[in-house]
Design an enzyme around this catalytic site. Structure first.
Site, mmCIF file in Angstrom:
data_model
loop_
_atom_site.group_PDB
_atom_site.id
_atom_site.type_symbol
_atom_site.label_atom_id
_atom_site.label_comp_id
_atom_site.label_asym_id
_atom_site.label_seq_id
_atom_site.Cartn_x
_atom_site.Cartn_y
_atom_site.Cartn_z
ATOM 1 C CB CYS A 34 36.660 19.621 -48.317
ATOM 2 S SG CYS A 34 36.163 20.256 -46.710
ATOM 3 C CG ASP A 51 38.229 19.553 -29.169
ATOM 4 O OD1 ASP A 51 37.895 20.159 -28.124
ATOM 5 O OD2 ASP A 51 38.301 20.107 -30.278
ATOM 6 C CE LYS A 89 41.588 21.903 -30.665
ATOM 7 N NZ LYS A 89 40.665 23.069 -30.659
ATOM 8 C CB CYS A 98 35.277 15.088 -41.824
ATOM 9 S SG CYS A 98 35.060 16.846 -41.509
ATOM 10 C CB CYS A 123 38.650 13.559 -44.569
ATOM 11 S SG CYS A 123 39.696 14.799 -45.360
ATOM 12 N NE ARG A 165 33.761 22.342 -37.181
ATOM 13 C CZ ARG A 165 34.957 22.953 -37.271
ATOM 14 N NH1 ARG A 165 35.550 23.105 -38.431
ATOM 15 N NH2 ARG A 165 35.520 23.449 -36.190
ATOM 16 N NE ARG A 185 42.636 29.472 -28.391
ATOM 17 C CZ ARG A 185 42.616 29.256 -27.087
ATOM 18 N NH1 ARG A 185 42.275 30.227 -26.250
ATOM 19 N NH2 ARG A 185 42.875 28.055 -26.601
ATOM 20 C CG ASP A 211 36.868 15.400 -32.187
ATOM 21 O OD1 ASP A 211 37.381 15.499 -31.059
ATOM 22 O OD2 ASP A 211 37.128 16.165 -33.130
ATOM 23 N NE ARG A 225 35.294 24.025 -27.771
ATOM 24 C CZ ARG A 225 35.975 23.147 -28.506
ATOM 25 N NH1 ARG A 225 37.291 23.096 -28.434
ATOM 26 N NH2 ARG A 225 35.340 22.339 -29.317
ATOM 27 C CE1 TYR A 226 39.801 26.112 -25.082
ATOM 28 C CE2 TYR A 226 39.609 26.165 -27.475
ATOM 29 C CZ TYR A 226 39.876 25.471 -26.305
ATOM 30 O OH TYR A 226 40.197 24.145 -26.375
HETATM 31 C C1 LIG Z 1 40.644 24.081 -31.465
HETATM 32 C C2 LIG Z 1 39.793 25.225 -31.287
HETATM 33 C C3 LIG Z 1 40.332 26.515 -31.104
HETATM 34 C C4 LIG Z 1 41.820 26.778 -31.143
HETATM 35 O O1 LIG Z 1 42.495 26.163 -30.110
HETATM 36 P P1 LIG Z 1 44.077 26.367 -29.968
HETATM 37 O O2 LIG Z 1 44.439 25.413 -28.875
HETATM 38 O O3 LIG Z 1 44.298 27.802 -29.633
HETATM 39 O O4 LIG Z 1 44.693 26.017 -31.279
HETATM 40 C C5 LIG Z 1 39.472 27.551 -30.903
HETATM 41 N N1 LIG Z 1 38.137 27.377 -30.866
HETATM 42 C C6 LIG Z 1 37.585 26.160 -31.040
HETATM 43 C C7 LIG Z 1 36.106 26.035 -31.011
HETATM 44 C C8 LIG Z 1 38.395 25.049 -31.264
HETATM 45 O O5 LIG Z 1 37.846 23.847 -31.457
HETATM 46 S S1 SF4 Z 2 38.776 16.886 -42.400
HETATM 47 FE FE1 SF4 Z 2 36.702 17.586 -42.947
HETATM 48 S S2 SF4 Z 2 36.859 19.795 -43.114
HETATM 49 FE FE2 SF4 Z 2 38.959 18.972 -43.205
HETATM 50 S S3 SF4 Z 2 39.394 18.716 -45.391
HETATM 51 FE FE3 SF4 Z 2 38.607 16.747 -44.631
HETATM 52 S S4 SF4 Z 2 36.405 16.841 -45.032
HETATM 53 FE FE4 SF4 Z 2 37.176 18.927 -45.163
#
Ligand SMILES: *Cc1c(COP(=O)(O)O)cnc(C)c1O
Ligand code: SF4
Length: 342
Positions: free
Chosen positions: A98, A303, A310, A105, A102, A107, A89, A266, A85-86
């Site tokens: 996991c 986000d 973010k 979550c 949670c 995801r 990174r 989110d 995305r960025y």
């Molecule tokens: C959060 C996130 C990052 C890391 O973001 P930082 O602000 O550098 O911690 C990188 N890629 C994705 C897709 C993210 O959601």
């Molecule tokens: S927030 Fe989601 S990915 Fe993170 S530990 Fe909990 S269930 Fe796993």
């Protein structure tokens, strides 16, 4: 890639918990349930902050207005298992598993489904992609929980990344120190310490998660030279009060974990009952800055949907009129400040 064998992870044979799980079988058919003995052992009474985070709730199924993937992670995935995305990174989704699922979550659409870790082919493609993009300096292992992989699989991924010269730092996002601290062994720490600079961001949401065991896990990691950060999700009925948040953030510093992000929830399907307003989040931030160590104050971030990234937001403490600033202090006093540049 292989997961750890985890004979220690069992559903606690506690009557109230078992009854609650039986009543929630329709929820668990949609969104998997998994608990550790350790984490359920932190429950002090049914409905408390630990309970809410891990026990299935019928409201997960009632939330039909939201999207399973509001951050468009799928669209930002040039190869399976990698989110770019960025510019500099990427995130690798190396595990679907996991120790505890949670309920909030982000995801939720992925975790526990299929239950397979990243395969050898996908890992090969991901490493090839990163190697072909010299602008990528920072690789974040996520999932699921990356530390659910066994040491050998982790080593394979980390070795592959370290063989790419332009990968400067590696980060691991894991909630295992919170939910399954016995996984943080001296062997694991020794392995991780051979891949420095390596950072870990863990995920504590409530002061009751700071225990002797989780503190020991964090100490082992910190003693292995791994700087520890923390991401907290702002959760209604769990940590949406100034007092709880102050205790959590200062408690984390005391176990050598530096608060990094406080996440606005989110807009993920199945999690609406945890969402607070951004206004409430800003009020909590106002209750932190100045009142507790600046080291303990995280960035409050939203986000943005659509994968726009973010954005850190702050309470509105500055009014700018030309070179005159009207500032609000942590006690609420209004102070004028002249912005003099010669
Ligand atoms: C959060 C996130 C990052 C890391 O973001 P930082 O602000 O550098 O911690 C990188 N890629 C994705 C897709 C993210 O959601
Ligand atoms: S927030 Fe989601 S990915 Fe993170 S530990 Fe909990 S269930 Fe796993």
């Amino acid at each position: 890639m292989q997961y750890i064998t985890y004979s220690n992870i069992t559903i606690r044979n506690n009557k109230t918990i078992t009854e609650s799980l039986c009543n929630s079988s329709s929820v668990s058919a949609h969104y998997p349930v998994r608990l550790t003995d350790y984490y359920t052992g932190l429950i002090r009474q049914s409905g408390d902050a630990i309970w809410k985070q891990c026990m299935p709730d019928a409201r997960e199924l009632e939330d039909r207005t939201q999207c399973p993937d509001p951050l468009d992670e799928l669209a930002l995935s040039p190869v399976p298992g990698l989110i770019h995305r960025y510019p500099d990174r990427v995130v690798l989704l190396v595990s679907n598993r996991c120790p505890v699922y949670c309920r909030f979550c982000m995801r939720k659409r992925l975790v526990g489904s299929g239950d397979a870790p990243m395969g050898e082919d996908d890992l090969h493609n991901v490493l090839y992609y990163i190697a072909a993009h010299p602008e990528i300096h920072d690789v974040i292992l996520s999932g699921g929980d990356p530390l659910m992989l066994d040491n050998e699989s982790l080593s394979k991924i980390l070795t592959g990344l370290r063989a790419i010269p332009h990968v400067s730092i590696i980060r691991i996002g894991t909630r295992i120190p919170v939910t399954f601290p016995e996984r943080i062994t001296p062997d694991l720490c020794k392995l991780l310490s051979t891949f420095h600079p390596l950072y870990i961001n863990t995920h504590f949401n409530h002061p009751n998660e700071i225990t002797g065991d989780s503190a020991t896990a964090c100490t082992l990691l910190a003693d292995a030279g791994i700087p520890l950060g923390n991401q907290t999700v702002l959760l209604k009925g769990v940590n949406d009060s100034v007092d709880t948040m102050r205790n959590l953030m200062t408690g984390l510093l005391a176990i050598r974990v530096k608060p990094y992000y406080l996440h606005q929830m989110d807009l993920v399907q199945g999690t609406a009952h945890f969402r607070t307003s951004v206004k409430a989040g800003l009020e909590i931030m106002r209750g932190l800055r100045g009142h507790i160590s600046g080291m303990a104050v995280p960035h409050y971030v939203i986000d943005l949907p659509g994968g726009k990234g973010k954005v850190a937001i702050l309470p509105d403490d500055v009014e700018i009129n030309g070179s005159t600033l009207l500032l609000r202090t942590y006690t609420g006093e209004r102070v004028t400040y002249q912005d003099i540049v010669t």
